[in-house]
Scaffold this motif. Structure first.
Motif, PDB file in Angstrom:
ATOM      1  N   MET A 249      15.330  -8.028 -32.842  1.00  0.00           N
ATOM      2  CA  MET A 249      16.336  -8.555 -31.920  1.00  0.00           C
ATOM      3  C   MET A 249      17.470  -7.537 -31.757  1.00  0.00           C
ATOM      4  SD  MET A 249      18.236 -12.275 -32.007  1.00  0.00           S
ATOM      5  CE  MET A 249      18.709 -12.152 -33.718  1.00  0.00           C
ATOM      6  N   LYS A 250      17.819  -7.275 -30.528  1.00  0.00           N
ATOM      7  CA  LYS A 250      18.897  -6.330 -30.248  1.00  0.00           C
ATOM      8  C   LYS A 250      20.219  -6.874 -30.780  1.00  0.00           C
ATOM      9  CE  LYS A 250      21.243  -3.977 -26.433  1.00  0.00           C
ATOM     10  NZ  LYS A 250      21.338  -3.819 -24.961  1.00  0.00           N
ATOM     11  N   LYS A 251      21.039  -5.987 -31.306  1.00  0.00           N
ATOM     12  CA  LYS A 251      22.345  -6.386 -31.812  1.00  0.00           C
ATOM     13  C   LYS A 251      23.454  -5.806 -30.938  1.00  0.00           C
ATOM     14  CE  LYS A 251      21.357  -8.747 -35.574  1.00  0.00           C
ATOM     15  NZ  LYS A 251      21.806 -10.134 -35.778  1.00  0.00           N
ATOM     16  N   GLY A 252      24.581  -6.483 -30.952  1.00  0.00           N
ATOM     17  CA  GLY A 252      25.748  -5.970 -30.275  1.00  0.00           C
ATOM     18  C   GLY A 252      25.704  -6.089 -28.768  1.00  0.00           C
ATOM     19  N   PHE A 253      25.606  -7.322 -28.248  1.00  0.00           N
ATOM     20  CA  PHE A 253      25.667  -7.516 -26.805  1.00  0.00           C
ATOM     21  C   PHE A 253      26.292  -8.874 -26.487  1.00  0.00           C
ATOM     22  CE2 PHE A 253      21.476  -9.095 -28.051  1.00  0.00           C
ATOM     23  CZ  PHE A 253      21.361 -10.308 -27.374  1.00  0.00           C
ATOM     24  N   ILE A 254      26.566  -9.068 -25.216  1.00  0.00           N
ATOM     25  CA  ILE A 254      27.272 -10.280 -24.777  1.00  0.00           C
ATOM     26  C   ILE A 254      26.379 -11.127 -23.878  1.00  0.00           C
ATOM     27  CG2 ILE A 254      29.195 -11.118 -23.350  1.00  0.00           C
ATOM     28  CD1 ILE A 254      30.814  -8.715 -24.405  1.00  0.00           C
ATOM     29  N   ILE A 255      26.406 -12.425 -24.114  1.00  0.00           N
ATOM     30  CA  ILE A 255      25.748 -13.411 -23.254  1.00  0.00           C
ATOM     31  C   ILE A 255      26.854 -14.222 -22.599  1.00  0.00           C
ATOM     32  CG2 ILE A 255      24.262 -15.445 -23.160  1.00  0.00           C
ATOM     33  CD1 ILE A 255      22.846 -14.384 -25.670  1.00  0.00           C
ATOM     34  N   ALA A 256      26.888 -14.239 -21.277  1.00  0.00           N
ATOM     35  CA  ALA A 256      27.898 -15.001 -20.529  1.00  0.00           C
ATOM     36  C   ALA A 256      27.285 -16.302 -20.033  1.00  0.00           C
ATOM     37  CB  ALA A 256      28.406 -14.169 -19.346  1.00  0.00           C
ATOM     38  N   ILE A 257      27.963 -17.408 -20.282  1.00  0.00           N
ATOM     39  CA  ILE A 257      27.508 -18.705 -19.792  1.00  0.00           C
ATOM     40  C   ILE A 257      28.599 -19.315 -18.928  1.00  0.00           C
ATOM     41  CG2 ILE A 257      26.668 -21.006 -20.373  1.00  0.00           C
ATOM     42  CD1 ILE A 257      25.765 -19.971 -23.059  1.00  0.00           C
ATOM     43  N   ASP A 258      28.305 -19.483 -17.651  1.00  0.00           N
ATOM     44  CA  ASP A 258      29.229 -20.117 -16.725  1.00  0.00           C
ATOM     45  C   ASP A 258      28.610 -21.403 -16.188  1.00  0.00           C
ATOM     46  OD1 ASP A 258      31.444 -18.317 -16.694  1.00  0.00           O
ATOM     47  OD2 ASP A 258      30.219 -16.894 -15.571  1.00  0.00           O
ATOM     48  N   GLY A 259      29.444 -22.209 -15.569  1.00  0.00           N
ATOM     49  CA  GLY A 259      28.945 -23.441 -14.982  1.00  0.00           C
ATOM     50  C   GLY A 259      30.063 -24.441 -14.792  1.00  0.00           C
TER      51      GLY A 259
ATOM     52  N   LEU B 149      16.232 -18.924 -24.788  1.00  0.00           N
ATOM     53  CA  LEU B 149      15.547 -17.998 -25.695  1.00  0.00           C
ATOM     54  C   LEU B 149      14.368 -17.332 -24.996  1.00  0.00           C
ATOM     55  CD1 LEU B 149      15.517 -20.009 -29.064  1.00  0.00           C
ATOM     56  CD2 LEU B 149      17.062 -18.161 -28.365  1.00  0.00           C
ATOM     57  N   ALA B 150      13.669 -18.093 -24.156  1.00  0.00           N
ATOM     58  CA  ALA B 150      12.542 -17.528 -23.408  1.00  0.00           C
ATOM     59  C   ALA B 150      13.025 -16.431 -22.467  1.00  0.00           C
ATOM     60  CB  ALA B 150      11.834 -18.632 -22.626  1.00  0.00           C
ATOM     61  N   GLU B 151      14.170 -16.652 -21.837  1.00  0.00           N
ATOM     62  CA  GLU B 151      14.727 -15.649 -20.934  1.00  0.00           C
ATOM     63  C   GLU B 151      15.160 -14.402 -21.714  1.00  0.00           C
ATOM     64  OE1 GLU B 151      15.753 -14.003 -17.258  1.00  0.00           O
ATOM     65  OE2 GLU B 151      14.581 -15.802 -17.734  1.00  0.00           O
ATOM     66  N   LEU B 152      15.720 -14.611 -22.898  1.00  0.00           N
ATOM     67  CA  LEU B 152      16.117 -13.484 -23.742  1.00  0.00           C
ATOM     68  C   LEU B 152      14.892 -12.666 -24.154  1.00  0.00           C
ATOM     69  CD1 LEU B 152      18.800 -15.198 -26.020  1.00  0.00           C
ATOM     70  CD2 LEU B 152      19.222 -13.279 -24.469  1.00  0.00           C
ATOM     71  N   ARG B 153      13.809 -13.352 -24.466  1.00  0.00           N
ATOM     72  CA  ARG B 153      12.572 -12.645 -24.828  1.00  0.00           C
ATOM     73  C   ARG B 153      12.048 -11.843 -23.648  1.00  0.00           C
ATOM     74  NH1 ARG B 153      11.363 -17.802 -27.238  1.00  0.00           N
ATOM     75  NH2 ARG B 153      11.568 -17.696 -29.517  1.00  0.00           N
ATOM     76  N   LYS B 154      12.100 -12.444 -22.464  1.00  0.00           N
ATOM     77  CA  LYS B 154      11.640 -11.767 -21.259  1.00  0.00           C
ATOM     78  C   LYS B 154      12.392 -10.462 -21.045  1.00  0.00           C
ATOM     79  CE  LYS B 154      11.076 -14.449 -17.725  1.00  0.00           C
ATOM     80  NZ  LYS B 154      11.364 -15.270 -16.503  1.00  0.00           N
ATOM     81  N   ARG B 155      13.669 -10.476 -21.413  1.00  0.00           N
ATOM     82  CA  ARG B 155      14.520  -9.285 -21.241  1.00  0.00           C
ATOM     83  C   ARG B 155      14.501  -8.385 -22.485  1.00  0.00           C
ATOM     84  NH1 ARG B 155      19.259 -10.778 -17.213  1.00  0.00           N
ATOM     85  NH2 ARG B 155      18.312 -12.548 -16.121  1.00  0.00           N
ATOM     86  N   LYS B 156      13.652  -8.750 -23.452  1.00  0.00           N
ATOM     87  CA  LYS B 156      13.503  -7.982 -24.698  1.00  0.00           C
ATOM     88  C   LYS B 156      14.810  -7.889 -25.482  1.00  0.00           C
ATOM     89  CE  LYS B 156       9.711  -5.249 -22.755  1.00  0.00           C
ATOM     90  NZ  LYS B 156       8.712  -6.210 -23.254  1.00  0.00           N
ATOM     91  N   LEU B 157      15.569  -8.980 -25.420  1.00  0.00           N
ATOM     92  CA  LEU B 157      16.810  -9.060 -26.187  1.00  0.00           C
ATOM     93  C   LEU B 157      16.645  -9.899 -27.449  1.00  0.00           C
ATOM     94  CD1 LEU B 157      19.274  -9.711 -23.213  1.00  0.00           C
ATOM     95  CD2 LEU B 157      19.071  -7.591 -24.528  1.00  0.00           C
ATOM     96  N   TYR B 158      15.477 -10.587 -27.524  1.00  0.00           N
ATOM     97  CA  TYR B 158      15.229 -11.499 -28.654  1.00  0.00           C
ATOM     98  C   TYR B 158      13.758 -11.470 -28.991  1.00  0.00           C
ATOM     99  CZ  TYR B 158      15.101 -15.928 -31.274  1.00  0.00           C
ATOM    100  OH  TYR B 158      14.935 -16.898 -32.226  1.00  0.00           O
ATOM    101  N   ASP B 159      13.436 -11.392 -30.271  1.00  0.00           N
ATOM    102  CA  ASP B 159      12.044 -11.319 -30.714  1.00  0.00           C
ATOM    103  C   ASP B 159      11.444 -12.723 -30.874  1.00  0.00           C
ATOM    104  OD1 ASP B 159      12.332  -8.562 -30.845  1.00  0.00           O
ATOM    105  OD2 ASP B 159      13.081  -8.668 -32.910  1.00  0.00           O
TER     106      ASP B 159
END
Length: 230
Positions: free
Chosen positions: A1-11, A220-230
């Protein structure tokens, strides 16, 4: 899993941003940066100090006296734990009022960027939620999520939150509050909630028919798709 990044959640209001951000932070062993707490703290401080929230100059003059800290999932205002206090409906409404004051917004965005960048540089996954995170605060976030749900679902969620705190409001009252807040957030001149999230590069997730676990799994599925999460 990649370390040191930001996830933005708006809505919009009651889309589940706060709850999902906290749970996602736990799953990813990351940091939850609840930006709305800053605006709520400004509102709480000003209300307790007798400052008219509609008076932009007066509110802005108080910013130097307001220090907001994030300590172990608790929100601290000037050394006082206000985690529960800022959940009050009047404080939430007050936050949306002070949040449209340009000077307030500019200063709090600066503080949010400073905290988020520092945490990410330390190797943390930082989950930041709000209404302009992916458009203004962290437009280059590794993943930008636009979390939403129907007005009816959001009104029911909000009503349940009020009822758990002993605030018995009718569905009609809460539904009208949702509509008023949506209009305020999307129509404000400074940093509005985006009306076209896909065009802004968001992963749009309508969780009207999802529970919290299903919502987290979609992210989590979207993060995996972007190779940000194993």
């Amino acid at each position: 899993m990649k370390k040191g990044f930001i996830i933005a959640i708006d809505g919009p209001l009651a889309s589940g941003k706060g709850t999902i951000a906290k749970k996602l932070a736990r799953v990813l062993l990351g940091v939850d940066l609840y930006t709305g707490a800053m605006y709520r703290c400004v509102a709480l401080y000003c209300i307790n100090s007798g400052i008219n929230l509609e008076d932009g100059a007066a509110v802005t003059s108080q910013l130097g006296k307001i220090v907001v800290g994030y300590i172990d999932d608790r929100i601290v205002l000037n050394d006082t734990d206000v985690t529960d206090a800022i959940q009050d409906g009047a404080i939430a409404e007050g936050a949306s009022i002070v949040g449209v004051i340009p000077e307030v917004r500019a200063e709090l965005v600066r503080r949010q960027q400073e905290i988020g960048q520092e945490k990410a540089q330390q190797g943390n996954i930082v989950i930041v939620e709000g209404r302009d995170i992916g458009t203004v605060v962290f437009p280059d976030a590794a993943l930008k999520i636009f979390l939403t749900a129907t007005e009816t679902i959001r009104a029911n969620r909000r009503m349940e939150q009020y009822h758990r705190r002993g605030d018995i409001r009718t569905f009609v009252e809460v539904f009208e509050q949702i509509r008023t807040r949506d209009k305020r957030d999307t129509k404000r001149e400074m940093n509005p909630l985006t009306s076209d999230p896909e065009k802004q590069g968001y992963f749009v997730l309508d969780n009207s028919d999802m529970n919290e676990e299903q919502t987290i799994n979609e992210i989590l599925a979207e993060l995996r798709k972007r190779k940000l999460y194993d």
